[in-house]
Design a protein around this motif. Sequence first.
Motif, PDB file in Angstrom:
ATOM      1  N   MET A 162      -1.738  12.333  -7.897  1.00  0.00           N
ATOM      2  CA  MET A 162      -2.665  12.972  -6.975  1.00  0.00           C
ATOM      3  C   MET A 162      -2.437  14.479  -6.955  1.00  0.00           C
ATOM      4  O   MET A 162      -3.379  15.267  -6.940  1.00  0.00           O
ATOM      5  CB  MET A 162      -2.492  12.394  -5.567  1.00  0.00           C
ATOM      6  CG  MET A 162      -2.795  10.906  -5.458  1.00  0.00           C
ATOM      7  SD  MET A 162      -4.541  10.528  -5.726  1.00  0.00           S
ATOM      8  CE  MET A 162      -5.229  11.124  -4.190  1.00  0.00           C
ATOM      9  N   ALA A 163      -1.159  14.887  -6.961  1.00  0.00           N
ATOM     10  CA  ALA A 163      -0.847  16.320  -6.981  1.00  0.00           C
ATOM     11  C   ALA A 163      -1.335  16.956  -8.268  1.00  0.00           C
ATOM     12  O   ALA A 163      -1.901  18.062  -8.269  1.00  0.00           O
ATOM     13  CB  ALA A 163       0.664  16.526  -6.827  1.00  0.00           C
ATOM     14  N   SER A 214      -3.792  15.867 -10.109  1.00  0.00           N
ATOM     15  CA  SER A 214      -5.246  15.897 -10.048  1.00  0.00           C
ATOM     16  C   SER A 214      -5.741  17.067  -9.226  1.00  0.00           C
ATOM     17  O   SER A 214      -6.733  17.704  -9.560  1.00  0.00           O
ATOM     18  CB  SER A 214      -5.765  14.581  -9.450  1.00  0.00           C
ATOM     19  OG  SER A 214      -7.158  14.617  -9.290  1.00  0.00           O
ATOM     20  N   ALA A 236       0.955   4.094  -2.859  1.00  0.00           N
ATOM     21  CA  ALA A 236       0.739   5.505  -2.526  1.00  0.00           C
ATOM     22  C   ALA A 236       1.852   6.369  -3.091  1.00  0.00           C
ATOM     23  O   ALA A 236       1.603   7.461  -3.630  1.00  0.00           O
ATOM     24  CB  ALA A 236       0.656   5.678  -1.012  1.00  0.00           C
ATOM     25  N   GLU A 237       3.113   5.890  -2.987  1.00  0.00           N
ATOM     26  CA  GLU A 237       4.246   6.644  -3.537  1.00  0.00           C
ATOM     27  C   GLU A 237       4.150   6.733  -5.060  1.00  0.00           C
ATOM     28  O   GLU A 237       4.460   7.771  -5.657  1.00  0.00           O
ATOM     29  CB  GLU A 237       5.550   5.978  -3.130  1.00  0.00           C
ATOM     30  CG  GLU A 237       5.861   6.089  -1.637  1.00  0.00           C
ATOM     31  CD  GLU A 237       7.136   5.362  -1.271  1.00  0.00           C
ATOM     32  OE1 GLU A 237       7.772   4.779  -2.183  1.00  0.00           O
ATOM     33  OE2 GLU A 237       7.508   5.377  -0.081  1.00  0.00           O
ATOM     34  N   SER A 246       0.831  -1.211   0.000  1.00  0.00           N
ATOM     35  CA  SER A 246       0.000   0.000   0.000  1.00  0.00           C
ATOM     36  C   SER A 246       0.863   1.257   0.000  1.00  0.00           C
ATOM     37  O   SER A 246       0.537   2.253  -0.662  1.00  0.00           O
ATOM     38  CB  SER A 246      -0.942  -0.005   1.205  1.00  0.00           C
ATOM     39  OG  SER A 246      -0.215   0.101   2.416  1.00  0.00           O
ATOM     40  N   MET A 247       1.985   1.224   0.739  1.00  0.00           N
ATOM     41  CA  MET A 247       2.891   2.373   0.761  1.00  0.00           C
ATOM     42  C   MET A 247       3.530   2.574  -0.605  1.00  0.00           C
ATOM     43  O   MET A 247       3.674   3.708  -1.076  1.00  0.00           O
ATOM     44  CB  MET A 247       3.952   2.179   1.840  1.00  0.00           C
ATOM     45  CG  MET A 247       3.408   2.202   3.269  1.00  0.00           C
ATOM     46  SD  MET A 247       4.664   1.843   4.520  1.00  0.00           S
ATOM     47  CE  MET A 247       5.757   3.238   4.279  1.00  0.00           C
ATOM     48  N   GLU A 248       3.920   1.491  -1.256  1.00  0.00           N
ATOM     49  CA  GLU A 248       4.524   1.596  -2.594  1.00  0.00           C
ATOM     50  C   GLU A 248       3.518   2.151  -3.594  1.00  0.00           C
ATOM     51  O   GLU A 248       3.863   2.979  -4.457  1.00  0.00           O
ATOM     52  CB  GLU A 248       5.021   0.221  -3.039  1.00  0.00           C
ATOM     53  CG  GLU A 248       6.226  -0.274  -2.227  1.00  0.00           C
ATOM     54  CD  GLU A 248       6.612  -1.696  -2.606  1.00  0.00           C
ATOM     55  OE1 GLU A 248       5.891  -2.309  -3.428  1.00  0.00           O
ATOM     56  OE2 GLU A 248       7.640  -2.184  -2.095  1.00  0.00           O
ATOM     57  N   PHE A 262       1.441   6.728  -6.883  1.00  0.00           N
ATOM     58  CA  PHE A 262       0.335   7.568  -7.315  1.00  0.00           C
ATOM     59  C   PHE A 262       0.436   9.005  -6.799  1.00  0.00           C
ATOM     60  O   PHE A 262      -0.360   9.845  -7.203  1.00  0.00           O
ATOM     61  CB  PHE A 262      -0.993   6.956  -6.865  1.00  0.00           C
ATOM     62  CG  PHE A 262      -1.521   5.905  -7.792  1.00  0.00           C
ATOM     63  CD1 PHE A 262      -2.440   6.220  -8.782  1.00  0.00           C
ATOM     64  CD2 PHE A 262      -1.080   4.596  -7.706  1.00  0.00           C
ATOM     65  CE1 PHE A 262      -2.921   5.266  -9.643  1.00  0.00           C
ATOM     66  CE2 PHE A 262      -1.552   3.622  -8.560  1.00  0.00           C
ATOM     67  CZ  PHE A 262      -2.476   3.949  -9.536  1.00  0.00           C
ATOM     68  N   GLU A 263       1.383   9.280  -5.923  1.00  0.00           N
ATOM     69  CA  GLU A 263       1.477  10.622  -5.335  1.00  0.00           C
ATOM     70  C   GLU A 263       1.618  11.725  -6.386  1.00  0.00           C
ATOM     71  O   GLU A 263       0.919  12.744  -6.309  1.00  0.00           O
ATOM     72  CB  GLU A 263       2.641  10.677  -4.349  1.00  0.00           C
ATOM     73  CG  GLU A 263       2.766  12.022  -3.643  1.00  0.00           C
ATOM     74  CD  GLU A 263       3.890  12.032  -2.630  1.00  0.00           C
ATOM     75  OE1 GLU A 263       4.078  13.065  -1.968  1.00  0.00           O
ATOM     76  OE2 GLU A 263       4.593  11.004  -2.506  1.00  0.00           O
ATOM     77  N   PRO A 264       2.488  11.569  -7.404  1.00  0.00           N
ATOM     78  CA  PRO A 264       2.585  12.639  -8.420  1.00  0.00           C
ATOM     79  C   PRO A 264       1.272  12.881  -9.148  1.00  0.00           C
ATOM     80  O   PRO A 264       0.929  14.008  -9.485  1.00  0.00           O
ATOM     81  CB  PRO A 264       3.666  12.116  -9.379  1.00  0.00           C
ATOM     82  CG  PRO A 264       4.418  11.086  -8.605  1.00  0.00           C
ATOM     83  CD  PRO A 264       3.428  10.470  -7.684  1.00  0.00           C
TER      84      PRO A 264
END
Length: 327
Positions: A99-100, A102, A92-93, A88-90, A95-97
């Motif tokens: 999400m920003a 979006s 999240a990392e 889940s952490m991997e 998809f983080e770019p």
Amino acid sequence: MATSETKRTHPHALTAMCDEGRRLYGNALRTGRIARDDVESAPCLMEFALLHPDPDDDKWLRPVPPSIALAQRVNPIEHEITQHRRLSMELAEAFEPFMALSAQVSATTHSITVLEGIDRINAALDLATAQCQSEMLTVQPSRRRLEHTLVQGLERDRPLIERGCRIRTLYQHTARHSPETLAYVAQFASGKVEYRTIDELVGRLIICDETVAFIPISDDGQVALELRHPGLVRYLVKFFEFMWDRAVPLSAGAPYETAPDGITEIQHSIAKLLIEGHVDEAIARRLGMNVRTCRAHIAKLASALGSGSRAQLGYLIAQSGILRQEP
């Protein structure tokens, strides 16, 4: 020994150990061992590794301490949880770019709002005006103002003046001959209000505190955009200032005074549009006048230049150099 038929009729999860299994496991813990034949009715005890063969006598089984049995069952679960948490952490990392990105797109989308219907447009204008604390800029193309629109304008603008806000409004030159517009302007003669006129305006525009702007996107005025994107609003403010610097104070009479060449400023504007190939109806619409008035100005322009036909008028305008005299 336990038969395959017994195993098929005795399935359950460890967390829901059957009554027989609990009884036999408890007896084994109390006595230290249990006969192999006695646990045939609860094969789950061997399946869950709660019993193991007695090394001294294969007819007996010894109980596995519950702390060890619990660890053996819990450790794989905790390991699986750890693996899922790492995954889940991997994710999240990864998809983080996005999400920003979006969030930026969402902010941009919300900074442009489509307003459909006069009621919704007026409600948004009322709210923006009520929140305005410094200055409101407006561009009002000339057209006959109905009584109810004048009342709405007065109700919306009067609180602004009372709060000490500045209002700057641009009209077309034809507004100088509109009794309704002049009556409206007279209501705010004592406030921090300035009115100017210019020959041609593209469309209506309202800007409050350089933070929110409103522009129409339909000819019938039923659809408008509410703009809160800082870049767009700044651009519209610059557009307003560009026109404001070229406009004439409403109190002045210059736009309709005759210049030394015998042609008024409004006729200069008509001449420019004629050269660009616009028909009478288009010229009248862009200059905020009716077609009859427009044609009257064209006739005066033709007379001043000595033109006998429409085709000759265009030629004479180009040859006269009157358009090069514009500031």
